[in-house]
Enzyme design. Structure first.
Site, PDB file in Angstrom:
ATOM      1  N   TYR A  20     -10.745  -7.396   8.788  1.00 25.67           N
ATOM      2  CA  TYR A  20      -9.882  -6.228   8.955  1.00 25.67           C
ATOM      3  C   TYR A  20      -9.362  -5.800   7.582  1.00 25.67           C
ATOM      4  CZ  TYR A  20      -7.656  -2.713  11.606  1.00 25.67           C
ATOM      5  OH  TYR A  20      -7.314  -1.469  12.079  1.00 25.67           O
ATOM      6  N   ARG A  38      -8.538   9.521  10.348  1.00 25.12           N
ATOM      7  CA  ARG A  38      -7.583   8.979   9.363  1.00 25.12           C
ATOM      8  C   ARG A  38      -7.736   7.469   9.335  1.00 25.12           C
ATOM      9  NH1 ARG A  38      -2.438   6.555  10.209  1.00 25.12           N
ATOM     10  NH2 ARG A  38      -4.138   5.087  10.319  1.00 25.12           N
ATOM     11  N   LYS A  65     -10.727  -4.425  14.877  1.00 23.35           N
ATOM     12  CA  LYS A  65      -9.497  -4.595  15.654  1.00 23.35           C
ATOM     13  C   LYS A  65      -9.752  -5.454  16.890  1.00 23.35           C
ATOM     14  CE  LYS A  65      -5.342  -2.637  15.480  1.00 23.35           C
ATOM     15  NZ  LYS A  65      -4.566  -1.805  14.599  1.00 23.35           N
ATOM     16  N   GLU A  97      -6.647   4.448  17.872  1.00 21.85           N
ATOM     17  CA  GLU A  97      -6.573   3.866  16.529  1.00 21.85           C
ATOM     18  C   GLU A  97      -7.028   4.870  15.474  1.00 21.85           C
ATOM     19  OE1 GLU A  97      -5.430   0.831  15.880  1.00 21.85           O
ATOM     20  OE2 GLU A  97      -5.861   0.853  13.748  1.00 21.85           O
ATOM     21  N   ASP A  98      -6.212   5.038  14.454  1.00 19.40           N
ATOM     22  CA  ASP A  98      -6.579   5.841  13.288  1.00 19.40           C
ATOM     23  C   ASP A  98      -7.003   7.271  13.611  1.00 19.40           C
ATOM     24  OD1 ASP A  98      -5.788   3.769  11.745  1.00 19.40           O
ATOM     25  OD2 ASP A  98      -7.736   3.273  10.907  1.00 19.40           O
ATOM     26  N   ASP A 119      -1.595   1.948  18.342  1.00 20.74           N
ATOM     27  CA  ASP A 119      -1.067   0.845  17.539  1.00 20.74           C
ATOM     28  C   ASP A 119      -0.435   1.329  16.236  1.00 20.74           C
ATOM     29  OD1 ASP A 119      -0.685  -2.001  17.127  1.00 20.74           O
ATOM     30  OD2 ASP A 119      -2.034  -1.701  15.426  1.00 20.74           O
ATOM     31  N   ASP A 120      -0.978   2.400  15.670  1.00 23.46           N
ATOM     32  CA  ASP A 120      -0.423   2.911  14.404  1.00 23.46           C
ATOM     33  C   ASP A 120       1.029   3.328  14.592  1.00 23.46           C
ATOM     34  OD1 ASP A 120      -3.009   2.740  13.138  1.00 23.46           O
ATOM     35  OD2 ASP A 120      -3.550   4.485  14.330  1.00 23.46           O
ATOM     36  N   ASN A 154      -0.453   0.081   3.101  1.00 27.51           N
ATOM     37  CA  ASN A 154      -1.704  -0.643   2.864  1.00 27.51           C
ATOM     38  C   ASN A 154      -2.731   0.289   2.232  1.00 27.51           C
ATOM     39  OD1 ASN A 154      -0.954  -3.104   4.156  1.00 27.51           O
ATOM     40  ND2 ASN A 154      -1.254  -2.124   6.131  1.00 27.51           N
TER      41      ASN A 154
HETATM   42  P1  NAD Z   1       0.524   8.963   8.186  1.00 32.68           P
HETATM   43  O1  NAD Z   1      -0.545   9.719   7.525  1.00 32.68           O
HETATM   44  O2  NAD Z   1       0.826   9.236   9.620  1.00 32.68           O
HETATM   45  O3  NAD Z   1       1.904   9.166   7.386  1.00 32.68           O
HETATM   46  C1  NAD Z   1       2.066   9.168   5.989  1.00 32.68           C
HETATM   47  C2  NAD Z   1       3.343   9.914   5.687  1.00 32.68           C
HETATM   48  O4  NAD Z   1       3.659   9.768   4.313  1.00 32.68           O
HETATM   49  C3  NAD Z   1       3.259  11.404   5.954  1.00 32.68           C
HETATM   50  O5  NAD Z   1       4.404  11.806   6.663  1.00 32.68           O
HETATM   51  C4  NAD Z   1       3.280  12.014   4.571  1.00 32.68           C
HETATM   52  O6  NAD Z   1       3.907  13.283   4.564  1.00 32.68           O
HETATM   53  C5  NAD Z   1       4.099  11.009   3.799  1.00 32.68           C
HETATM   54  N1  NAD Z   1       3.892  11.051   2.363  1.00 32.68           N
HETATM   55  C6  NAD Z   1       2.747  11.231   1.683  1.00 32.68           C
HETATM   56  N2  NAD Z   1       2.978  11.210   0.350  1.00 32.68           N
HETATM   57  C7  NAD Z   1       4.296  10.997   0.208  1.00 32.68           C
HETATM   58  C8  NAD Z   1       5.158  10.876  -0.927  1.00 32.68           C
HETATM   59  N3  NAD Z   1       4.687  10.980  -2.157  1.00 32.68           N
HETATM   60  N4  NAD Z   1       6.462  10.645  -0.702  1.00 32.68           N
HETATM   61  C9  NAD Z   1       6.947  10.546   0.542  1.00 32.68           C
HETATM   62  N5  NAD Z   1       6.175  10.660   1.640  1.00 32.68           N
HETATM   63  C10 NAD Z   1       4.876  10.891   1.478  1.00 32.68           C
HETATM   64  O7  NAD Z   1       0.186   7.437   8.017  1.00 32.68           O
HETATM   65  P2  NAD Z   1       0.853   6.192   8.762  1.00 32.68           P
HETATM   66  O8  NAD Z   1       0.016   5.775   9.917  1.00 32.68           O
HETATM   67  O9  NAD Z   1       2.278   6.493   9.040  1.00 32.68           O
HETATM   68  O10 NAD Z   1       0.698   5.062   7.660  1.00 32.68           O
HETATM   69  C11 NAD Z   1       1.373   5.160   6.415  1.00 32.68           C
HETATM   70  C12 NAD Z   1       1.191   3.905   5.581  1.00 32.68           C
HETATM   71  O11 NAD Z   1       1.757   2.810   6.269  1.00 32.68           O
HETATM   72  C13 NAD Z   1      -0.267   3.536   5.317  1.00 32.68           C
HETATM   73  O12 NAD Z   1      -0.402   3.061   4.004  1.00 32.68           O
HETATM   74  C14 NAD Z   1      -0.522   2.417   6.268  1.00 32.68           C
HETATM   75  O13 NAD Z   1      -1.484   1.515   5.774  1.00 32.68           O
HETATM   76  C15 NAD Z   1       0.826   1.774   6.333  1.00 32.68           C
HETATM   77  N6  NAD Z   1       1.001   1.036   7.591  1.00 32.68           N
HETATM   78  C16 NAD Z   1       1.333  -0.283   7.513  1.00 32.68           C
HETATM   79  C17 NAD Z   1       1.476  -1.010   8.645  1.00 32.68           C
HETATM   80  C18 NAD Z   1       1.875  -2.444   8.562  1.00 32.68           C
HETATM   81  O14 NAD Z   1       1.969  -2.987   7.530  1.00 32.68           O
HETATM   82  N7  NAD Z   1       2.138  -3.121   9.629  1.00 32.68           N
HETATM   83  C19 NAD Z   1       1.267  -0.417   9.884  1.00 32.68           C
HETATM   84  C20 NAD Z   1       0.935   0.936   9.945  1.00 32.68           C
HETATM   85  C21 NAD Z   1       0.819   1.648   8.771  1.00 32.68           C
END
Ligand code: NAD
Length: 556
Positions: free
Chosen positions: A108, A161, A179, A250-251, A273-274, A413
């Site tokens: 993963y 995504r 997954k 997912e994604d 899950d996201d 991530n």
């Molecule tokens: P997403 O695309 O839904 O959201 C990203 C958000 O970040 C958007 O609202 C965007 O406008 C904002 N953004 C982009 N650039 C920015 C900046 N410079 N300053 C402030 N905000 C900014 O994606 P997501 O599903 O919400 O995931 C976001 C991140 O979180 C990813 O890197 C993902 O890997 C990580 N994530 C981690 C976990 C975990 O560790 N358990 C779980 C889910 C997501």
């Protein structure tokens, strides 16, 4: 995969449908390779088809590890493990289950991202189902081509995504495959009941559109009615062909993720899950952190950097946690703030997407994260923006200035996107930060104190939730179940974990954690009238009894 999938149990009679000879060695769900005993070799027509020395599964694991360690790149290791998956399913899951710390980053995130980017180039054998726009009108019939009839868990993506990598079209298939491998490794969900699906609606990725080895539809991504027609037909067909199957989204990109969840969550047993899994794992980490600070949920102020699926899912569950702690919902919502690329999300900003609006509170515009931290003095900051180095020294120092124990979660991530490193968070807060991250960080030392940061990894949550849904044959996946999962995960964190700065249990405990979460989730289903079976008396034992065991059965 042309045979019913047996739940492995040591000492089983040979079923009448069992393949023999080479056909058996080529059937990954039954193959034991060099571990077939002499008696089995006699009974199953394998004499002469295998070298004489009978190995144990442990011997085979040692051989897999030897080859794994010889390989130089994570992608080569991924290819090797997937080939094993195609050859000998039980051995693949045994390796994954016994060595989660080493194997999970390969099957993963982060390596799976690389594998998706190279999907068409490293492709060997198909796995899962590929449903494209060309299949509209026939999706139910096509789902019946899947050889297993008892599918209970589907993970589906449309590839728009993939992790933080954007639109990878049909190459996103690596994600549902990876997954579901974790569902089995972390919660013992029978691999024979799992189905990875990609909905191929085209891609807007120019690299793929011009790559002759791209395996999906080489056309621009469908939108609107064309898109919805395939997704709706697919989701309807899942219930017709595999009644009651759980569907995990997912994604998907924001514009479809929130919409699809809202549309389907009251129709079928599904979750994203996201949004929801991330929320539960994060809230669990917050519960752990509050055990250290000693301050209640209702006194917290949370600020997410990012305002997407993770941020809104996390904020929604944090609101619920504050409501559970006695706060009015509107007041709780007012304690959760989002910051996106345009600054603090506030009422009056004309550009706000629907999912951000519940957190657009009355406040003067604030242009950047540091100013927002100084203006609102959050007790916890949660990085989910996929933008690295955004928890700067100034940000962490500002947090440390107004909090005795600042909560700093850098969840983006992969590692290259992390808002800060563990070492930085500890250093800039003089060792006071309560830190968790999305990607793994090594232990850190600051001022003679040793810290073991752990990952707020969704793998602590979704496998157990899935198992709980399956165990109770739940008709819906509810927010209460994710809250129960968060609370249960938090209870598995010991005082010795907290003492070394760990807000989560070690990954090696994940199967135990998943069983507890599954029992808690199933309990909610039973209590809420959402279960389709009668409640077993000992729920935990029942759930544990359902868990797939990757040890080989011995056929006698
Ligand atoms: P997403 O695309 O839904 O959201 C990203 C958000 O970040 C958007 O609202 C965007 O406008 C904002 N953004 C982009 N650039 C920015 C900046 N410079 N300053 C402030 N905000 C900014 O994606 P997501 O599903 O919400 O995931 C976001 C991140 O979180 C990813 O890197 C993902 O890997 C990580 N994530 C981690 C976990 C975990 O560790 N358990 C779980 C889910 C997501």
């Amino acid at each position: 995969m042309s045979h019913p999938h047996p739940t492995p149990h040591p000492h089983q009679p040979i079923p009448s449908w069992f393949p023999r000879g080479v056909a058996l060695l080529r059937e990954p769900t039954l193959n034991k390779g060099t571990a077939f005993t002499l008696a089995e070799r006699d009974a199953l027509g394998l004499r002469g088809l295998l070298p004489a020395h009978v190995l144990t599964q442990e011997d085979q694991v040692a051989r897999v590890l030897e080859n794994f360690h010889r390989l130089q790149t994570p992608l080569a290791k991924y290819i090797m493990l997937e080939s094993l998956h195609d050859r000998n399913e039980a051995l693949f899951f045994r390796v994954l289950t016994d060595y989660p710390d080493e194997m999970m980053p390969i099957v993963y995130t982060p390596t799976v991202g690389l594998a998706c980017q190279e999907f068409g180039h490293i492709f060997r054998r198909p796995r899962g189902m590929y449903l494209s726009l060309d299949d509209r009108g026939h999706v139910g019939q096509i789902l019946r081509n899947w050889p297993q009839h008892e599918v209970a868990m589907i993970v589906v993506t449309d590839g728009e995504r993939i992790l933080g990598l954007g639109d990878l079209g049909a190459s996103g298939m690596g994600i549902p495959i990876g997954k579901l491998a974790l569902y089995t490794a972390c919660a013992g969900i029978d691999p024979g009941k799992c189905l990875p699906v990609v909905l191929d609606v085209g891609t807007n990725n120019p690299r793929f559109l011009s790559d002759p080895l791209y395996l999906g539809l080489a056309r621009p991504r469908a939108t609107g009615e064309e898109y919805d027609a395939l997704v709706d037909e697919f989701l309807d067909a899942t219930q017709e062909v595999f009644p009651g199957v759980v569907v995990q989204f997912e994604d998907f990109a924001n514009h479809n993720a929130f919409r699809l969840l809202a549309k389907w969550r009251d129709e079928i047993c599904c979750f994203n899950d996201d949004i929801q899994g991330t929320a539960a794992v994060t809230v669990a980490g917050i519960f752990s952190a509050l055990r250290v600070t000693g301050r209640p949920m209702r006194e917290q102020t949370f600020m997410c950097l990012g305002a997407g699926e993770a941020a809104t899912g996390i904020s929604d569950l944090l609101v619920q946690a504050m409501v559970d702690d006695g706060m009015a919902e509107a007041q709780a919502r007012g304690r959760c703030w989002l910051v996106d690329s345009k600054g603090l999300v506030v009422a009056g900003r004309g550009d706000l997407a629907h999912h951000k609006k519940p957190y657009a509170h009355a406040h003067a515009p604030v242009p950047d994260f540091l100013s927002a931290v100084k203006a609102l003095e959050p007790t916890a900051i949660i990085g989910v923006s996929a933008t690295p180095n955004t928890f700067t020294e100034d940000v962490v120092r500002a947090m440390a200035a107004h909090n005795e124990r600042p909560i700093v979660f850098a969840l983006s991530n992969p590692t290259s996107r992390s808002e800060c490193t563990a070492q930085q968070a500890y250093e800039w807060s003089d060792g006071r930060a309560l830190f968790a991250s999305g990607s793994p960080f090594p232990a850190a030392s600051v001022r003679g104190r040793h810290f073991v940061p752990r990952q707020g990894n969704n793998s602590y949550i979704f496998p157990g939730v899935g198992l709980g849904l399956l165990a109770s044959q739940a008709t819906r996946a509810t927010d209460a179940m994710f809250m129960a999962a968060a609370r249960t995960l938090a209870t598995t964190v010991g005082e010795s974990d907290l003492a070394q700065g760990s807000l989560y249990p070690p990954l090696s405990a994940v199967r135990h954690v998943s069983a507890q979460i599954a029992a808690a989730v199933a309990e909610i289903a039973f209590a809420g009238g959402l279960a389709r079976i009668e409640r077993p008396r000992d729920l935990l034992a029942y759930v544990e009894g359902l868990m797939y065991d990757p040890r080989y059965p011995v056929y006698a």
